[in-house]
Scaffold this active site. Structure first.
Site, short mmCIF file in Angstrom:
data_model
loop_
_atom_site.label_atom_id
_atom_site.label_comp_id
_atom_site.label_asym_id
_atom_site.label_seq_id
_atom_site.Cartn_x
_atom_site.Cartn_y
_atom_site.Cartn_z
N HIS A 130 0.84 -1.21 0.00
CA HIS A 130 0.00 0.00 0.00
C HIS A 130 0.87 1.26 0.00
O HIS A 130 0.62 2.20 -0.75
CB HIS A 130 -0.88 0.05 1.26
N ARG B 20 -1.85 -6.03 -8.53
CA ARG B 20 -0.76 -6.96 -8.27
C ARG B 20 -0.61 -8.00 -9.38
O ARG B 20 0.47 -8.29 -9.83
CB ARG B 20 -0.98 -7.69 -6.93
N SER C 203 -2.94 -7.70 2.91
CA SER C 203 -3.20 -7.53 4.35
C SER C 203 -3.58 -8.87 4.97
O SER C 203 -3.18 -9.18 6.09
CB SER C 203 -4.34 -6.53 4.57
N LYS D 209 -17.30 -6.26 6.98
CA LYS D 209 -16.07 -6.97 6.63
C LYS D 209 -15.35 -7.51 7.86
O LYS D 209 -14.37 -8.22 7.72
CB LYS D 209 -15.13 -6.03 5.86
#
Ligand code: PNS
Length: 164
Positions: free
Chosen positions: A17, A90, A128, A41
């Site tokens: 990030h 990515r 993450s 979430k």
């Protein structure tokens, strides 16, 4: 003034990030890192904790701010007068979802465009959730998150999988 938004959950912020935020800060006058508050979430860190960790890792980048947001990203971009949404890509696996989000966001707010920055190669595999998984088993995450928040993440998540 060219304002860009870097949105995400940042649960927690990673070196991947930070790389995208730093590169965006060189392309725009102001970058707003927007942390999604989304209780559904079930994040590991509260919005305040995520905000605080990001603040600590961006202290030396003068044109970057961090805020929480709720609701639609397209509305938030309009509110902030931001015409660009910056996302990191990515791998091909990211593309389909990100492409769909970009199209929806442009439909909801035609004044905001999404631009994709390709991740630096050393962060291709980083996420993450990987960081959380490694930390929860007591693994070393120092290559994946900024140094100044590494201990805090390890301490918070480190005891989760330890047997009695
Ligand atoms: O780091 P993440 O979890 O991949 O970030 C996803 C994020 C925050 C960019 C995305 O979930 C988002 O923009 N959420 C806000 C709601 C929204 O605008 N959704 C698009 C229309 S369905």
């Amino acid at each position: 003034m060219k304002i860009a938004i870097c949105p995400g959950s940042f649960d927690p912020v990673t070196l991947g990030h930070l790389d995208i935020i730093q590169r965006a800060s060189q392309m725009f006058d102001k970058v707003i890192v927007a942390v999604l508050v989304n209780p559904e979430k079930n994040p590991s860190f509260t919005a305040e904790e995520r905000l605080d960790m990001i603040r600590r890792v961006i202290t030396d980048i003068p044109n970057v701010e961090v805020e929480c947001f709720e609701g639609l990203l397209a509305d938030y971009a309009r509110l902030k007068n931001a015409h660009t949404i910056v996302k990191g890509l990515r791998a091909v696996t990211d593309f389909e979802y990100e492409f769909q989000m970009a199209l929806i966001n442009r439909k909801l707010n035609p004044e905001a465009d999404t631009v994709f920055l390709t991740t630096s190669s050393q962060h291709m595999y980083l996420s993450s959730s990987m960081v959380k998984s490694i930390a929860s088993f007591g693994g070393d995450i120092s290559d994946f998150v900024p140094e100044c928040i590494c201990d805090e993440i390890s301490r918070r998540l480190g005891s989760q999988n330890q047997s009695e």
